[in-house]
Each structure stands twice: as C-alpha cells, then as structure tokens.
Design an enzyme around this catalytic site. Sequence first.
Site, PDB file in Angstrom:
ATOM      1  N   ARG A 153       0.833  -1.221   0.000  1.00 45.47           N
ATOM      2  CA  ARG A 153       0.000   0.000   0.000  1.00 45.47           C
ATOM      3  C   ARG A 153       0.861   1.263   0.000  1.00 45.47           C
ATOM      4  NH1 ARG A 153      -3.118  -3.481   3.440  1.00 45.47           N
ATOM      5  NH2 ARG A 153      -1.391  -3.233   4.878  1.00 45.47           N
ATOM      6  N   ILE A 154       1.773   1.370   0.988  1.00 44.64           N
ATOM      7  CA  ILE A 154       2.543   2.613   1.123  1.00 44.64           C
ATOM      8  C   ILE A 154       3.585   2.738   0.006  1.00 44.64           C
ATOM      9  CG2 ILE A 154       4.093   3.931   2.637  1.00 44.64           C
ATOM     10  CD1 ILE A 154       2.576   2.616   5.033  1.00 44.64           C
ATOM     11  N   ASP A 173      10.018  -6.370  -4.458  1.00 46.79           N
ATOM     12  CA  ASP A 173       9.029  -6.983  -3.563  1.00 46.79           C
ATOM     13  C   ASP A 173       8.936  -8.442  -3.947  1.00 46.79           C
ATOM     14  OD1 ASP A 173       6.538  -7.758  -2.213  1.00 46.79           O
ATOM     15  OD2 ASP A 173       6.149  -5.627  -2.031  1.00 46.79           O
ATOM     16  N   ASP A 259      11.861   7.549  10.543  1.00 43.19           N
ATOM     17  CA  ASP A 259      10.687   7.822  11.383  1.00 43.19           C
ATOM     18  C   ASP A 259      10.516   6.719  12.425  1.00 43.19           C
ATOM     19  OD1 ASP A 259       8.277   9.277  12.062  1.00 43.19           O
ATOM     20  OD2 ASP A 259       7.126   7.649  11.145  1.00 43.19           O
ATOM     21  N   GLU A 264      12.119   2.430  20.596  1.00 44.63           N
ATOM     22  CA  GLU A 264      11.310   3.648  20.533  1.00 44.63           C
ATOM     23  C   GLU A 264      10.857   4.004  21.942  1.00 44.63           C
ATOM     24  OE1 GLU A 264       8.325   3.464  17.468  1.00 44.63           O
ATOM     25  OE2 GLU A 264       9.841   3.202  15.916  1.00 44.63           O
ATOM     26  N   HIS A 285       8.316   8.672  15.016  1.00 45.06           N
ATOM     27  CA  HIS A 285       7.250   7.741  14.592  1.00 45.06           C
ATOM     28  C   HIS A 285       5.898   8.463  14.425  1.00 45.06           C
ATOM     29  CE1 HIS A 285       6.051   3.230  14.635  1.00 45.06           C
ATOM     30  NE2 HIS A 285       5.319   3.925  13.776  1.00 45.06           N
ATOM     31  N   GLY A 287       4.445   8.790  11.371  1.00 49.79           N
ATOM     32  CA  GLY A 287       3.952   8.451  10.031  1.00 49.79           C
ATOM     33  C   GLY A 287       2.442   8.526   9.872  1.00 49.79           C
ATOM     34  N   ALA A 288       1.707   8.028  10.849  1.00 47.43           N
ATOM     35  CA  ALA A 288       0.237   7.950  10.699  1.00 47.43           C
ATOM     36  C   ALA A 288      -0.466   9.166  11.284  1.00 47.43           C
ATOM     37  CB  ALA A 288      -0.273   6.688  11.395  1.00 47.43           C
TER      38      ALA A 288
END
Length: 312
Positions: A153-154, A173, A259, A264, A285, A287-288
Amino acid sequence: MVLYMKVLIADEVDQECPSRLKAAGFDVKEWYGISQEDLKKVIADYEILIVRSRTKVTKEIIDLGKRLKIIARVGVGLDTIDVEAAQAKGIKVINTPQMSTVAVAELTMSLMLNLLRGTHLAIESMKKGLWEKKHFYGSELRGKTLGIVGFGRIGKAVAERAHAFGMKILVYDLFVENEVLGKLGASRAGSLEELLSGSDVVTLHVALTPETKQMINARTLSMMRRGSYLINTSRGEVVNTKDLLEALKGGQLAGAALDVYENEPPKEPWERELISLPNVIATPHIGAQTREAQVAGAIAVAENIINAFKTL
Ligand code: NAD
C-alpha cells in the site's frame, strides 16, 4: 440486530467512530485511558472492545471478556492484542491498515525532499539568526532513481508521488503486479542487490517479518551506491542501526531519514549518535499522525464493526 450491543472504546479515537456506532444502534461507552485493572473489572459487560496501541489486550482480558465478539484496533499493528487467544475463542480481530497509507507516503516524500535539499539545516541556521545562503546547495529529485523496497500500500503510494516528481522508479518486492509497474513507468529489480546498487535514494516499505528483520545491514549497505540516501518509515528493526551509523560516518551514504527505530524512543548511545548527525533527519514515529488519517481510521473501524454485525 445490533441494538444493545455494548461497545467499550478504551483509547481516544475521533468522534466519527462513536457517533457512527451510536447512530447504528450500538450502546457505546467512551472510557479513554481506562487502566488495565479497570478494564479487567468491566470487560465482561461488553461485546465489542475498541483500542489503539496503548491498551494491551492480553489473554487474561480476553478470557474475562465472556461476551466479546469483536476486538477492533484503530491502526495497523496487532502486536498489542493476543490475536491467537482471541481467535481460539471465535472473537473477530479487525484493524484499519489502509488508514495511514497517504499519511506515511506524504511523510516519506517530505523527508526525501528535505534530505536531498538540506532544508532541515537551512531552517536550523535561520533560527540561529544566521544568513548562510552560500552553504546550502542541495539536489533535485527529478531524474534520480528511487528504489522502493516493499511495494505494498505505502510503497505504491510513494511511487505515484515520486513519479509526479520526475523520478525513475525501481521496485523490489516478493510479489509485484506488472500492470501497476506499467502505470508508473516503474521497473522491477530482480533482487535486493540490484535495487540497492541501482538507486540514488532507497526507501523502505516492507512489512516486518523474520526475513526483513535487519534486511539493511553492513553487507546490504555496502551494495548501495556511494553517496546515496536511505529513508526508513517502515519498522525500525528492518535496519541495523549500528551498521547504518558506520555507513553514514564513512561516507558510504550521503544521508538518511528515519521515522522508526529499533528502540522507541531510541536509547542506545549509537542510536543517539545517529540521530545527532547533520545528514540525518529523524522524526518520532509520526507516520500515521495526520488529522485525515485519524478520521479515516475512526470511520473504518465503525464501518467494519457495523458490517461485521451484519454477518455475525
Ligand atoms: P503492506 O503489507 O501493504 O506492504 C508491505 C509489502 O512488503 C508487501 O507488498 C510485501 O509483499 C512486502 N514484503 C514482505 N516481505 C518482503 C521481503 N522479504 N522482501 C520484499 N518485500 C517484502 O504494508 P503497508 O501498509 O504498505 O506498510 C508498509 C510498512 O510501513 C510496514 O512495515 C508498516 O508497519 C509500516 N508503517 C509505518 C507507519 C509509520 O507510522 N511510520 C505507519 C503505517 C505503516
């Protein structure tokens, strides 16, 4: 019939989620930040539990949730839910993997533009009251080859955007649909080595699996073009941080943007050193974290629950 089905929302979500569920007839309790202890006490009353990453849905919680039918995660990662224990009891586990695709793709583009142009350093210098115009010569994305590792997706969303910037696109991939490649004028690399040695910028978008863990290490970093760039917005464990630090210090890589991290927040001295390098851009982090992604996640969870009850 969904009336009187009780929903507990344990972590803060956009209001789209509770309001859609209420409109569909669910009895919704918003208890954001509920403690694990309180959750254990009340979970037996609910058919549906909605969480983000904060709430740990352990086997104990699942065993206590005698009426549970659905555990829904607003977001992607299911590592905070004991999925096996849930499935063993016939409880459906759902998530919203599509919600953050654009948010992460846009962050990746932003990191890439900043990294090649050195904007982060120019901004820092201006904030110090300096005018170092002559110091800041960067590079353009146009004409560069972007190597995309992980074309899900990304990865595909990044390819669409990079294509619009005039970049050449190389993908690696396990499964690649030729039709999608054609639309983006992208080429497929036959191996990771082919991708790494043929790219000016490499961006990582693989899922974290035993095969992709530490996929970027001293050996694979040495396959990259000297003076190329690495971007990681996938998962920290895909990259060996110590090896990346060495590649940056030795000039094998011209820069990196991150990111996500092995720890973390990053805590080891080599992680701190990596982040402090001038040619490294680091974000915590995020990203979303766009408003749009949060709303999309809230809507997706509510709609998934409503649809699931049609089939239960
Ligand atoms: P996705 O499942 O759609 O795509 C992952 C791709 O990786 C798939 O196409 C898969 O075939 C490929 N892949 C798996 N193993 C591989 C291997 N050994 N070699 C080559 N390719 C391999 O996932 P997505 O939604 O595009 O997410 C991509 C990554 O971004 C994931 O790691 C996800 O956890 C991460 N992510 C990060 C943030 C953030 O906040 N930074 C937010 C969302 C997702």
